[in-house]
Write a protein that holds these residues in place. Structure first.
Motif, short mmCIF file in Angstrom:
data_model
loop_
_atom_site.label_atom_id
_atom_site.label_comp_id
_atom_site.label_asym_id
_atom_site.label_seq_id
_atom_site.Cartn_x
_atom_site.Cartn_y
_atom_site.Cartn_z
N GLY A 112 3.44 21.43 -22.21
CA GLY A 112 3.97 22.11 -23.39
C GLY A 112 4.28 23.58 -23.16
O GLY A 112 4.40 24.36 -24.11
N LEU A 113 4.42 23.97 -21.88
CA LEU A 113 4.70 25.37 -21.56
C LEU A 113 6.20 25.56 -21.31
O LEU A 113 6.87 24.65 -20.82
CB LEU A 113 3.93 25.79 -20.30
CG LEU A 113 2.41 25.64 -20.37
CD1 LEU A 113 1.79 25.92 -18.99
CD2 LEU A 113 1.82 26.58 -21.41
N LYS A 114 6.68 26.76 -21.62
CA LYS A 114 8.07 27.09 -21.28
C LYS A 114 8.14 27.44 -19.79
O LYS A 114 7.11 27.78 -19.17
CB LYS A 114 8.57 28.26 -22.13
CG LYS A 114 8.78 27.89 -23.59
CD LYS A 114 9.41 29.04 -24.32
CE LYS A 114 9.55 28.78 -25.81
NZ LYS A 114 10.48 27.72 -26.15
N VAL A 115 9.36 27.40 -19.26
CA VAL A 115 9.56 27.69 -17.83
C VAL A 115 10.60 28.80 -17.67
O VAL A 115 11.70 28.71 -18.22
CB VAL A 115 10.02 26.43 -17.08
CG1 VAL A 115 10.37 26.76 -15.62
CG2 VAL A 115 8.94 25.35 -17.13
N GLY A 116 10.21 29.83 -16.93
CA GLY A 116 11.16 30.90 -16.56
C GLY A 116 11.36 30.90 -15.06
O GLY A 116 10.45 30.58 -14.30
N ILE A 117 12.58 31.26 -14.64
CA ILE A 117 12.88 31.32 -13.21
C ILE A 117 13.34 32.73 -12.87
O ILE A 117 14.33 33.21 -13.46
CB ILE A 117 14.04 30.36 -12.83
CG1 ILE A 117 13.77 28.93 -13.33
CG2 ILE A 117 14.30 30.40 -11.32
CD1 ILE A 117 12.93 28.07 -12.46
N HIS A 138 14.35 29.95 -19.51
CA HIS A 138 14.83 31.33 -19.39
C HIS A 138 15.08 31.63 -17.92
O HIS A 138 14.28 31.25 -17.06
CB HIS A 138 13.77 32.31 -19.92
CG HIS A 138 14.35 33.54 -20.52
ND1 HIS A 138 14.34 33.83 -21.86
CD2 HIS A 138 14.97 34.59 -19.93
CE1 HIS A 138 14.92 35.01 -22.08
NE2 HIS A 138 15.32 35.48 -20.92
N VAL A 139 16.20 32.28 -17.64
CA VAL A 139 16.52 32.70 -16.27
C VAL A 139 16.51 34.22 -16.21
O VAL A 139 17.10 34.89 -17.07
CB VAL A 139 17.90 32.15 -15.83
CG1 VAL A 139 18.32 32.74 -14.48
CG2 VAL A 139 17.87 30.63 -15.74
N PHE A 140 15.82 34.75 -15.22
CA PHE A 140 15.80 36.19 -14.96
C PHE A 140 16.55 36.37 -13.63
O PHE A 140 16.03 36.02 -12.57
CB PHE A 140 14.37 36.71 -14.85
CG PHE A 140 13.55 36.41 -16.08
CD1 PHE A 140 13.57 37.26 -17.17
CD2 PHE A 140 12.78 35.25 -16.15
CE1 PHE A 140 12.83 36.97 -18.32
CE2 PHE A 140 12.03 34.95 -17.29
CZ PHE A 140 12.07 35.81 -18.37
N LEU A 141 17.77 36.86 -13.72
CA LEU A 141 18.65 36.86 -12.55
C LEU A 141 18.87 38.29 -12.06
O LEU A 141 19.33 39.16 -12.80
CB LEU A 141 19.99 36.23 -12.94
CG LEU A 141 21.07 36.14 -11.87
CD1 LEU A 141 20.61 35.35 -10.66
CD2 LEU A 141 22.33 35.49 -12.45
N ASP A 142 18.55 38.53 -10.79
CA ASP A 142 18.80 39.84 -10.18
C ASP A 142 20.28 39.96 -9.85
O ASP A 142 20.82 39.13 -9.10
CB ASP A 142 18.03 39.98 -8.86
CG ASP A 142 16.57 40.29 -9.08
OD1 ASP A 142 16.19 40.71 -10.19
OD2 ASP A 142 15.79 40.11 -8.12
#
Ligand code: SF4
Length: 258
Positions: A112-117, A138-142
């Motif tokens: 039940g956790l969200k996933v960020g990359i 959620h995506v954290f993109l450099d």
């Protein structure tokens, strides 16, 4: 796209045991609130990265092998799960290990956790597969420089990276996955003007996600330098908002504003 990691190849690394359960693990932080700002996260660092950014803060994770069974990661995530609301995959470059990324994200979802990359954008096909499998929230993109060489090659130590990053941006846009673009500013690059160009590129692609302008710090062991002052970053974020019209904020260590 050439250079995308192959799951079979990934499985063949290491010896013995069930290779599909092996992960080249860089470390786990059970509780962090800085990777996904304001959200309590367990951060899993996967070892290995195809780039050679000159100021890489996680240089010790760029290469090497420290394989573990995925059960080690699963146990850590399970025990932290009552205290966090998401799992962030970081590195190194987490998408260089597609099977491990898929399994860890899948476990997070089961709990039940969200996933960020957190990604450098080198593996658009892997990103697309994970997003299409509904394993990414959620995506954290450099975005390290304007999206063309020689600027991008200078920032990453490798040519022809920019088209891959651009494709990742387009995937996030097309598949409507929440995105934060991060640009880290060092004294010699990207210049403040180049950050404006990055903002223009994002706008031209139709990206409305916020741009976070981060203050680059010297990495451990390198010649020290004075980071770009927080005030300049703040002015830059305001200029990007005003002149280019996309959301921008800055992030610094916070002690040099005045
Ligand atoms: S993409 Fe990230 S981990 Fe890879 S070399 Fe650059 S800063 Fe380091």
């Amino acid at each position: 796209m050439d250079g995308e990691p192959d799951m079979k190849e990934e499985e063949e690394k290491g010896e013995g045991r069930d290779q599909s359960r092996r992960v080249n693990l860089g470390g786990i932080v059970s509780l962090s609130t800085v990777d996904w700002t304001g959200v309590a996260a367990t951060v899993v660092f996967l070892r290995g990265c195809p780039l050679k950014c000159p100021h890489c803060q996680n240089w010790h994770l760029r290469s090497g092998e420290s394989f573990e069974d995925l059960a080690v990661v699963e146990e850590k995530i399970r025990s932290a799960s009552p205290f966090v609301s998401c799992v962030v995959l970081s590195g190194g470059e987490p998408l260089a290990q597609p099977r491990a990324a898929q399994k860890i994200a899948g476990l997070a979802k089961e709990l039940g956790l969200k996933v960020g990359i957190e990604t450098c954008g080198f593996y658009p096909n892997v990103l697309r597969d994970l997003v299409e499998a509904e394993l990414v929230d959620h995506v954290f993109l450099d975005v390290k420089a304007p999206l063309s060489d020689p600027e991008y090659a200078r920032a990453t130590g490798r040519e022809a990276v920019a088209p891959r990053v651009k494709e990742c941006l387009e995937i996030c846009l097309a598949l409507e996955v929440p995105l934060e673009v991060r640009t880290t500013v060092f004294p010699e690059m990207p210049s403040l003007e180049e950050v404006g160009t990055i903002g223009e590129h994002l706008q031209n692609l139709g990206i409305e996600s916020p741009l976070t302008i981060q203050q680059g710090q010297p990495r451990e062991g390198e010649e020290p330098f004075d980071p770009v002052p927080a005030k300049e970053l703040r002015d830059l974020a305001e200029a990007v908002k005003k002149l280019i019209g996309i959301e921008a904020e800055y992030r610094s260590r916070g002690d040099d504003e005045d």
